[in-house]
Write a protein that holds these residues in place. Structure first.
Motif, PDB file in Angstrom:
ATOM      1  N   ARG A 108       0.585  -1.063  -0.212  1.00  0.00           N
ATOM      2  CA  ARG A 108       0.154   0.149  -0.517  1.00  0.00           C
ATOM      3  C   ARG A 108       0.881   1.684  -0.101  1.00  0.00           C
ATOM      4  O   ARG A 108       1.506   1.339   0.383  1.00  0.00           O
ATOM      5  N   THR A 109       0.481   2.173  -0.266  1.00  0.00           N
ATOM      6  CA  THR A 109       1.146   3.232  -1.111  1.00  0.00           C
ATOM      7  C   THR A 109       0.372   4.312  -0.937  1.00  0.00           C
ATOM      8  O   THR A 109      -0.576   4.411  -1.552  1.00  0.00           O
ATOM      9  N   THR A 110       0.961   5.477  -0.265  1.00  0.00           N
ATOM     10  CA  THR A 110       0.235   7.330  -0.601  1.00  0.00           C
ATOM     11  C   THR A 110       1.030   8.351  -1.546  1.00  0.00           C
ATOM     12  O   THR A 110       0.451   9.278  -1.388  1.00  0.00           O
ATOM     13  N   SER A 111       1.635   7.687  -1.170  1.00  0.00           N
ATOM     14  CA  SER A 111       2.819   8.305  -2.100  1.00  0.00           C
ATOM     15  C   SER A 111       2.601   8.462  -3.995  1.00  0.00           C
ATOM     16  O   SER A 111       2.772   7.335  -5.146  1.00  0.00           O
ATOM     17  N   LEU A 112       2.261   9.475  -4.376  1.00  0.00           N
ATOM     18  CA  LEU A 112       1.897   9.669  -5.703  1.00  0.00           C
ATOM     19  C   LEU A 112       3.118   9.764  -6.661  1.00  0.00           C
ATOM     20  O   LEU A 112       3.714   9.121  -7.370  1.00  0.00           O
ATOM     21  N   ASN A 113       4.394   9.651  -6.359  1.00  0.00           N
ATOM     22  CA  ASN A 113       5.537   9.284  -7.307  1.00  0.00           C
ATOM     23  C   ASN A 113       5.650   7.463  -7.158  1.00  0.00           C
ATOM     24  O   ASN A 113       6.382   7.650  -8.277  1.00  0.00           O
ATOM     25  N   ASP A 114       5.633   7.502  -6.566  1.00  0.00           N
ATOM     26  CA  ASP A 114       5.248   5.071  -7.305  1.00  0.00           C
ATOM     27  C   ASP A 114       4.420   4.598  -8.068  1.00  0.00           C
ATOM     28  O   ASP A 114       4.169   3.752  -8.398  1.00  0.00           O
ATOM     29  N   VAL A 119      -0.849   4.566 -13.865  1.00  0.00           N
ATOM     30  CA  VAL A 119      -1.987   5.469 -14.239  1.00  0.00           C
ATOM     31  C   VAL A 119      -1.904   6.485 -14.825  1.00  0.00           C
ATOM     32  O   VAL A 119      -1.132   7.578 -14.614  1.00  0.00           O
ATOM     33  N   SER A 120      -3.310   6.952 -15.102  1.00  0.00           N
ATOM     34  CA  SER A 120      -3.276   8.009 -16.195  1.00  0.00           C
ATOM     35  C   SER A 120      -3.557   9.136 -15.414  1.00  0.00           C
ATOM     36  O   SER A 120      -3.919   8.741 -13.493  1.00  0.00           O
ATOM     37  N   ASP A 121      -3.183  10.056 -15.667  1.00  0.00           N
ATOM     38  CA  ASP A 121      -3.374  11.553 -14.847  1.00  0.00           C
ATOM     39  C   ASP A 121      -5.001  11.601 -14.285  1.00  0.00           C
ATOM     40  O   ASP A 121      -5.187  11.921 -12.677  1.00  0.00           O
ATOM     41  N   ASN A 122      -5.949  11.029 -14.777  1.00  0.00           N
ATOM     42  CA  ASN A 122      -7.140  11.099 -14.275  1.00  0.00           C
ATOM     43  C   ASN A 122      -7.273  10.161 -12.811  1.00  0.00           C
ATOM     44  O   ASN A 122      -7.724  10.773 -11.798  1.00  0.00           O
ATOM     45  N   ILE A 123      -6.798   9.370 -13.144  1.00  0.00           N
ATOM     46  CA  ILE A 123      -6.807   8.102 -11.455  1.00  0.00           C
ATOM     47  C   ILE A 123      -6.272   9.111 -10.376  1.00  0.00           C
ATOM     48  O   ILE A 123      -6.094   9.497  -9.243  1.00  0.00           O
ATOM     49  N   LEU A 124      -4.754   9.422 -11.153  1.00  0.00           N
ATOM     50  CA  LEU A 124      -4.422  10.706 -10.259  1.00  0.00           C
ATOM     51  C   LEU A 124      -4.858  11.121  -9.192  1.00  0.00           C
ATOM     52  O   LEU A 124      -4.027  11.564  -8.241  1.00  0.00           O
ATOM     53  N   LYS A 125      -5.961  12.217  -9.958  1.00  0.00           N
ATOM     54  CA  LYS A 125      -6.409  12.975  -9.399  1.00  0.00           C
ATOM     55  C   LYS A 125      -7.439  12.978  -8.555  1.00  0.00           C
ATOM     56  O   LYS A 125      -7.690  13.418  -7.430  1.00  0.00           O
ATOM     57  N   LYS A 126      -7.786  11.840  -8.816  1.00  0.00           N
ATOM     58  CA  LYS A 126      -8.841  10.977  -8.087  1.00  0.00           C
ATOM     59  C   LYS A 126      -8.402  10.266  -6.781  1.00  0.00           C
ATOM     60  O   LYS A 126      -9.143  10.662  -5.629  1.00  0.00           O
ATOM     61  N   TYR A 127      -7.288   9.476  -6.699  1.00  0.00           N
ATOM     62  CA  TYR A 127      -7.333   8.453  -5.960  1.00  0.00           C
ATOM     63  C   TYR A 127      -5.712   9.432  -5.547  1.00  0.00           C
ATOM     64  O   TYR A 127      -5.161   9.653  -5.871  1.00  0.00           O
ATOM     65  N   LYS A 128      -5.580   8.870  -4.038  1.00  0.00           N
ATOM     66  CA  LYS A 128      -4.925   9.016  -2.827  1.00  0.00           C
ATOM     67  C   LYS A 128      -4.206   7.870  -2.541  1.00  0.00           C
ATOM     68  O   LYS A 128      -3.106   7.456  -1.888  1.00  0.00           O
ATOM     69  N   GLU A 129      -4.651   7.106  -2.236  1.00  0.00           N
ATOM     70  CA  GLU A 129      -4.332   5.768  -1.894  1.00  0.00           C
ATOM     71  C   GLU A 129      -4.060   4.475  -3.160  1.00  0.00           C
ATOM     72  O   GLU A 129      -5.216   4.448  -3.974  1.00  0.00           O
TER      73      GLU A 129
END
Length: 160
Positions: A108-114, A119-129
């Motif tokens: 599990r990670t909450t680091s967007l760098n991981d 994943v798509s930019d849309n997913i990056l904007k919507k989800y944090k985990e």
């Protein structure tokens, strides 16, 4: 803490194998496993055979192996059978889940760098985990499908 059961699932139950992995259970599955391979692996690795094949069930019983014959058609019925017979838990522990594809424990990670670039930019904007499989590289998140996963687990628990 009790020892978690480990499974080997026959070729007819690939969907159930994925569900067991999501629930955190170490579950071997391949659509190429032959009966002899399932029996040998169960014996050597102390895994519970989960099958829909009566012939395999009988062979496993004759060898005194742990085996469950699945009768349900729907995934919630199969999960309920395993809950009733083996006491498996029907809750997803976000810190103890496995890749539904390759059976590797997820990180599990909450680091967007991981997950940037994975994943798509849309997913990056919507989800944090996110959950990452370090073996096959798949990335998972609690998307729209999460509601249907919870509904199926709830249906398996209540028996409707």
């Amino acid at each position: 803490m009790p020892i978690e059961p480990r499974f080997i699932v026959d070729t007819m139950l690939g969907d159930l194998a994925r569900w067991l992995r999501i629930l955190g259970y170490d579950t071997l599955y391949s659509n190429k496993y032959e009966d002899w391979k399932i029996l040998k692996t169960s014996e050597s690795d102390k895994r519970i055979i989960v099958t829909r094949d009566r012939g395999l069930f009988i062979k496993a019983r004759k060898k005194s192996l742990d085996v469950v014959l699945i009768e349900g058609e729907e995934i919630y019925e199969m999960l309920r059978e395993l809950k009733t017979l083996l006491g498996i838990r029907l809750e997803i522990d976000p810190d103890d889940t496995r890749c539904p594809i390759c059976n590797t424990p997820l990180r599990r990670t909450t680091s967007l760098n991981d997950v940037i670039g994975r994943v798509s930019d849309n997913i990056l904007k919507k989800y944090k985990e996110f959950w990452i499989c370090d073996k096959c590289g798949k990335v998972y998140w609690r998307g729209r499908h999460w509601r249907s996963i919870e509904k199926i687990l709830e249906k398996a628990k209540v028996g409707r």
